[in-house]
Design a protein around this motif. Structure first.
Motif, PDB file in Angstrom:
ATOM      1  N   GLN A 286      -4.403  13.531   1.209  1.00 25.36           N
ATOM      2  CA  GLN A 286      -5.294  12.492   1.733  1.00 25.36           C
ATOM      3  C   GLN A 286      -4.947  12.166   3.186  1.00 25.36           C
ATOM      4  O   GLN A 286      -5.810  11.835   3.991  1.00 25.36           O
ATOM      5  CB  GLN A 286      -5.249  11.234   0.851  1.00 25.36           C
ATOM      6  CG  GLN A 286      -3.891  10.557   0.720  1.00 25.36           C
ATOM      7  CD  GLN A 286      -3.609   9.572   1.818  1.00 25.36           C
ATOM      8  OE1 GLN A 286      -4.507   9.107   2.514  1.00 25.36           O
ATOM      9  NE2 GLN A 286      -2.339   9.248   1.981  1.00 25.36           N
ATOM     10  N   SER A 287      -3.652  12.288   3.500  1.00 26.65           N
ATOM     11  CA  SER A 287      -3.176  11.992   4.844  1.00 26.65           C
ATOM     12  C   SER A 287      -3.819  12.919   5.871  1.00 26.65           C
ATOM     13  O   SER A 287      -4.120  12.515   6.990  1.00 26.65           O
ATOM     14  CB  SER A 287      -1.651  12.174   4.859  1.00 26.65           C
ATOM     15  OG  SER A 287      -1.053  11.303   5.750  1.00 26.65           O
TER      16      SER A 287
ATOM     17  N   LYS B 183       0.832  -1.216   0.000  1.00 28.46           N
ATOM     18  CA  LYS B 183       0.000   0.000   0.000  1.00 28.46           C
ATOM     19  C   LYS B 183       0.861   1.260   0.000  1.00 28.46           C
ATOM     20  O   LYS B 183       0.445   2.277  -0.525  1.00 28.46           O
ATOM     21  CB  LYS B 183      -0.898   0.015   1.249  1.00 28.46           C
ATOM     22  CG  LYS B 183      -2.072  -0.943   1.182  1.00 28.46           C
ATOM     23  CD  LYS B 183      -3.274  -0.211   0.665  1.00 28.46           C
ATOM     24  CE  LYS B 183      -4.478  -1.137   0.533  1.00 28.46           C
ATOM     25  NZ  LYS B 183      -5.582  -0.449  -0.141  1.00 28.46           N
ATOM     26  N   ALA B 184       2.030   1.175   0.628  1.00 27.51           N
ATOM     27  CA  ALA B 184       2.895   2.351   0.698  1.00 27.51           C
ATOM     28  C   ALA B 184       3.345   2.713  -0.712  1.00 27.51           C
ATOM     29  O   ALA B 184       3.452   1.844  -1.580  1.00 27.51           O
ATOM     30  CB  ALA B 184       4.098   2.075   1.584  1.00 27.51           C
TER      31      ALA B 184
ATOM     32  N   GLN C 209      -7.240  11.580   6.915  1.00 24.80           N
ATOM     33  CA  GLN C 209      -7.094  10.395   7.752  1.00 24.80           C
ATOM     34  C   GLN C 209      -6.650  10.797   9.162  1.00 24.80           C
ATOM     35  O   GLN C 209      -7.191  10.341  10.161  1.00 24.80           O
ATOM     36  CB  GLN C 209      -6.076   9.446   7.106  1.00 24.80           C
ATOM     37  CG  GLN C 209      -5.651   8.271   7.978  1.00 24.80           C
ATOM     38  CD  GLN C 209      -6.699   7.183   8.087  1.00 24.80           C
ATOM     39  OE1 GLN C 209      -7.759   7.248   7.459  1.00 24.80           O
ATOM     40  NE2 GLN C 209      -6.431   6.176   8.896  1.00 24.80           N
ATOM     41  N   THR C 210      -5.663  11.709   9.226  1.00 28.68           N
ATOM     42  CA  THR C 210      -5.119  12.108  10.520  1.00 28.68           C
ATOM     43  C   THR C 210      -6.139  12.860  11.361  1.00 28.68           C
ATOM     44  O   THR C 210      -6.214  12.670  12.574  1.00 28.68           O
ATOM     45  CB  THR C 210      -3.850  12.957  10.310  1.00 28.68           C
ATOM     46  OG1 THR C 210      -2.882  12.149   9.663  1.00 28.68           O
ATOM     47  CG2 THR C 210      -3.294  13.475  11.615  1.00 28.68           C
ATOM     48  N   MET C 211      -6.949  13.694  10.714  1.00 31.40           N
ATOM     49  CA  MET C 211      -7.966  14.426  11.458  1.00 31.40           C
ATOM     50  C   MET C 211      -9.146  13.523  11.821  1.00 31.40           C
ATOM     51  O   MET C 211     -10.065  13.944  12.517  1.00 31.40           O
ATOM     52  CB  MET C 211      -8.477  15.624  10.647  1.00 31.40           C
ATOM     53  CG  MET C 211      -7.417  16.670  10.321  1.00 31.40           C
ATOM     54  SD  MET C 211      -6.558  17.286  11.781  1.00 31.40           S
ATOM     55  CE  MET C 211      -7.838  18.302  12.530  1.00 31.40           C
ATOM     56  N   GLY C 212      -9.112  12.297  11.324  1.00 30.72           N
ATOM     57  CA  GLY C 212     -10.195  11.361  11.634  1.00 30.72           C
ATOM     58  C   GLY C 212     -11.441  11.631  10.814  1.00 30.72           C
ATOM     59  O   GLY C 212     -12.547  11.273  11.214  1.00 30.72           O
ATOM     60  N   TRP C 213     -11.276  12.266   9.674  1.00 26.55           N
ATOM     61  CA  TRP C 213     -12.426  12.612   8.836  1.00 26.55           C
ATOM     62  C   TRP C 213     -12.644  11.615   7.716  1.00 26.55           C
ATOM     63  O   TRP C 213     -13.462  11.859   6.831  1.00 26.55           O
ATOM     64  CB  TRP C 213     -12.258  14.016   8.245  1.00 26.55           C
ATOM     65  CG  TRP C 213     -12.198  15.095   9.265  1.00 26.55           C
ATOM     66  CD1 TRP C 213     -12.547  14.988  10.572  1.00 26.55           C
ATOM     67  CD2 TRP C 213     -11.755  16.438   9.085  1.00 26.55           C
ATOM     68  NE1 TRP C 213     -12.346  16.173  11.219  1.00 26.55           N
ATOM     69  CE2 TRP C 213     -11.867  17.081  10.330  1.00 26.55           C
ATOM     70  CE3 TRP C 213     -11.284  17.170   8.000  1.00 26.55           C
ATOM     71  CZ2 TRP C 213     -11.514  18.410  10.524  1.00 26.55           C
ATOM     72  CZ3 TRP C 213     -10.934  18.501   8.186  1.00 26.55           C
ATOM     73  CH2 TRP C 213     -11.053  19.111   9.434  1.00 26.55           C
ATOM     74  N   SER C 214     -11.880  10.529   7.689  1.00 25.18           N
ATOM     75  CA  SER C 214     -12.085   9.566   6.610  1.00 25.18           C
ATOM     76  C   SER C 214     -12.703   8.279   7.150  1.00 25.18           C
ATOM     77  O   SER C 214     -12.518   7.922   8.310  1.00 25.18           O
ATOM     78  CB  SER C 214     -10.773   9.278   5.881  1.00 25.18           C
ATOM     79  OG  SER C 214      -9.835   8.728   6.761  1.00 25.18           O
ATOM     80  N   THR C 215     -13.463   7.638   6.302  1.00 26.01           N
ATOM     81  CA  THR C 215     -14.085   6.361   6.650  1.00 26.01           C
ATOM     82  C   THR C 215     -13.593   5.313   5.654  1.00 26.01           C
ATOM     83  O   THR C 215     -12.829   5.630   4.747  1.00 26.01           O
ATOM     84  CB  THR C 215     -15.618   6.457   6.560  1.00 26.01           C
ATOM     85  OG1 THR C 215     -15.942   6.681   5.178  1.00 26.01           O
ATOM     86  CG2 THR C 215     -16.165   7.592   7.398  1.00 26.01           C
ATOM     87  N   ASP C 216     -14.067   4.070   5.819  1.00 28.44           N
ATOM     88  CA  ASP C 216     -13.614   3.035   4.890  1.00 28.44           C
ATOM     89  C   ASP C 216     -14.082   3.322   3.461  1.00 28.44           C
ATOM     90  O   ASP C 216     -13.431   2.928   2.504  1.00 28.44           O
ATOM     91  CB  ASP C 216     -14.061   1.633   5.345  1.00 28.44           C
ATOM     92  CG  ASP C 216     -15.539   1.588   5.698  1.00 28.44           C
ATOM     93  OD1 ASP C 216     -16.147   2.663   5.906  1.00 28.44           O
ATOM     94  OD2 ASP C 216     -16.091   0.481   5.778  1.00 28.44           O
TER      95      ASP C 216
ATOM     96  N   GLN D 125     -11.997   6.909   2.317  1.00 25.71           N
ATOM     97  CA  GLN D 125     -10.525   6.911   2.326  1.00 25.71           C
ATOM     98  C   GLN D 125      -9.908   6.585   0.955  1.00 25.71           C
ATOM     99  O   GLN D 125      -9.033   7.326   0.490  1.00 25.71           O
ATOM    100  CB  GLN D 125     -10.013   5.973   3.432  1.00 25.71           C
ATOM    101  CG  GLN D 125      -8.530   6.034   3.687  1.00 25.71           C
ATOM    102  CD  GLN D 125      -7.771   4.963   2.965  1.00 25.71           C
ATOM    103  OE1 GLN D 125      -8.304   3.906   2.680  1.00 25.71           O
ATOM    104  NE2 GLN D 125      -6.524   5.247   2.635  1.00 25.71           N
TER     105      GLN D 125
END
Lengths: 229, 252
Positions: free
Chosen positions: A183-184, A98-99, A187-194, A197
């Motif tokens: 995109q990071s 994934k990286a 994710q870091t702010m917790g604003w993404s879901t499955d 994302q």
């Protein structure tokens, strides 16, 4: 543990300062695009407008940007050193699923951008790289006023192959850095879901590509002789 | 078994006597392996040969051998648990390999997981994270009625998705930074989603993430390698949820 020494706290600081710089990059790109003539008076009028803002606003804005850059660099280096220590002995076989090249080289694309930033400021803000086209020393008339010739400075700079190359190279680094960074942030702010994302990963890369194309359009059109001073 | 074709494989295995031994790779030949062998059964065959030859067998962790527990901690050709989607090493079968293949077998590598011997690592750092707050401290009393606390089905399902984590540490092994964010994210989320866990959510996320740093794990930089490595398919949305819980906890 303090917010600034916690794992997620520092991650959030990286995200917020990074995103603030992305927002600056949007404004900066829109401003730069005035060179293509959509603003009456072009980039000279835009520059004059910025410099005629009240001094506290200009200084405050610059200090805020400096703070963002400093915090981002400080924690970026600190976290990278810590994270390299997370696996003292590497695997003999490396297999990433994934990286990405971008995600694994944030410290290097970031370092290149840091160096570029210093060069860019020396070139167009402090105007010490090529004094013979420095805008502050070459005034041109605009709306019955004498204003610095930013257009002449930019065109003069980008006619040089190596200057255009440095700027284009730096924008490749910007593309890589932001293709992971944007995109990071979500994710870091917790604003993404499955569900969001994977879409954010694609959108982030697309926006980064937009920045790249928008920014390199200026040196490329000047170097190609399409945009003249 | 109608098909009697067998495979011969070259194994390059990490051998290390203890945490202080520098360790090195040794090369072994696995003979007479059929496609029906599981990866661990293949290693059993190699070990049998080693024991008959008077040598030390390759030491590896394993327990249920039915794909549940995640004890079988091996990085195979660079992929934790061998890289087959949602599969532990014990359920990885030799049909995924070809005759003549060379296979690298390494332990989980992370500062927080010292090597005990060969492929066995000490994963008690994950227990320390749990001890820091991966529980609820309410008095449970007698057995409550099944529906005394109503939990909407989607919420219960999501908590269950997080609770699927078996704590094998593949996320740490896969993470380029050796971070334990997916593990901790799953444990924080499974409790934060449910009413019984919400009461202590703020304190929990702070102390569990502190324990993560104290144990020597790296920090998350959103590579998402953890999700690819996880044999239970834990989604990185639980890391996002933990980040959210952490932010909320700053104002709690």
């Amino acid at each position: 543990m303090q917010f600034t020494s916690s794992s997620i706290g520092r991650k959030i600081l990286m995200a917020i300062t990074g995103q603030a710089m992305v927002l600056f990059a949007v404004v900066h790109l829109l401003g730069n695009s005035s060179i293509f003539g959509w603003l009456n008076g072009g980039i000279n009028a835009y520059a004059e407008h910025l410099h005629s803002l009240p001094l506290p606003i200009i200084i405050g804005f610059r200090l805020a940007l400096l703070a963002m850059v400093s915090v981002h660099i400080w924690f970026g280096i600190q976290l990278t050193i810590e994270n390299r220590g997370g696996r003292p002995q590497q695997y003999a076989v490396k297999s990433t699923q994934k990286a990405t090249f971008a995600s694994e080289n944030m410290i290097w694309t970031g370092s290149l951008l840091g160096l570029f930033l210093a060069y860019h400021l020396a070139h167009f803000t402090f105007q010490v790289i090529s004094p013979d086209t420095a805008a502050l020393k070459h005034l041109v008339p605009l709306h019955n006023e004498m204003v610095p010739n930013v257009l002449g400075m930019v065109v003069g700079g980008f006619k040089n192959f190596f200057v255009s190359l440095i700027y284009t190279g730096a924008m490749v680094a910007l593309f890589l850095h932001l293709s992971h960074g944007i995109q990071s942030f979500f994710q870091t702010m917790g604003w993404s879901t499955d569900k969001s994302q994977p879409i954010l990963v694609k959108l982030g890369t697309l926006v980064a590509l937009g920045f790249f194309l928008g920014y390199v359009a200026i040196p490329l059109t000047i170097f190609a002789g399409i945009l003249k001073g | 078994m109608s098909d009697h074709k067998t495979m011969t494989l070259t194994l390059i295995v990490w051998r290390q006597k203890n945490a202080n031994d520098p360790g090195k790779f040794e090369t072994y030949t696995a003979k007479n392996i059929t496609e029906h062998h599981s990866f661990l059964e293949m290693l059993d065959c190699v070990n049998e040969d080693l024991i008959y030859a008077g040598k030390d067998p390759i030491v590896f962790d394993h327990d249920c051998r039915e794909g549940i527990c995640g004890m079988c901690s091996q990085v195979i050709n660079g992929a934790p648990h061998g890289g087959q989607d949602r599969t532990t090493v014990c359920q990885l079968h030799m049909r995924k390999f070809k005759d003549g293949d060379t296979i690298y077998i390494e332990p989980w590598r992370a500062r927080a997981f010292p090597i005990i011997r060969d492929l066995i690592v000490d994963r008690s750092a994950l227990d320390k994270i749990i001890q820091a707050g991966g529980y609820t401290s309410c008095h449970t009393g007698g057995v409550a009625d099944g529906n005394a606390i109503l939990i909407p089905k989607p919420v219960a399902d999501e908590a269950m998705d997080a609770a699927e984590c078996v704590g094998c540490g593949a996320c740490v092994a896969g993470c380029p930074n050796g971070a334990a964010m997916l593990f901790t994210g799953a444990k924080v989320s499974q409790l934060a989603l449910l009413p019984q866990g919400k009461a202590e959510a703020a304190e929990r996320v702070k102390s569990m993430t502190n324990a993560m740093i104290e144990c020597g794990f790296g920090n998350c930089t959103n590579h998402y390698e953890c999700m690819a490595a996880c044999p239970k398919g834990i989604n990185v949305k639980f890391i996002a949820r933990m980040n959210r819980e952490f932010l909320k906890a700053q104002f709690a």
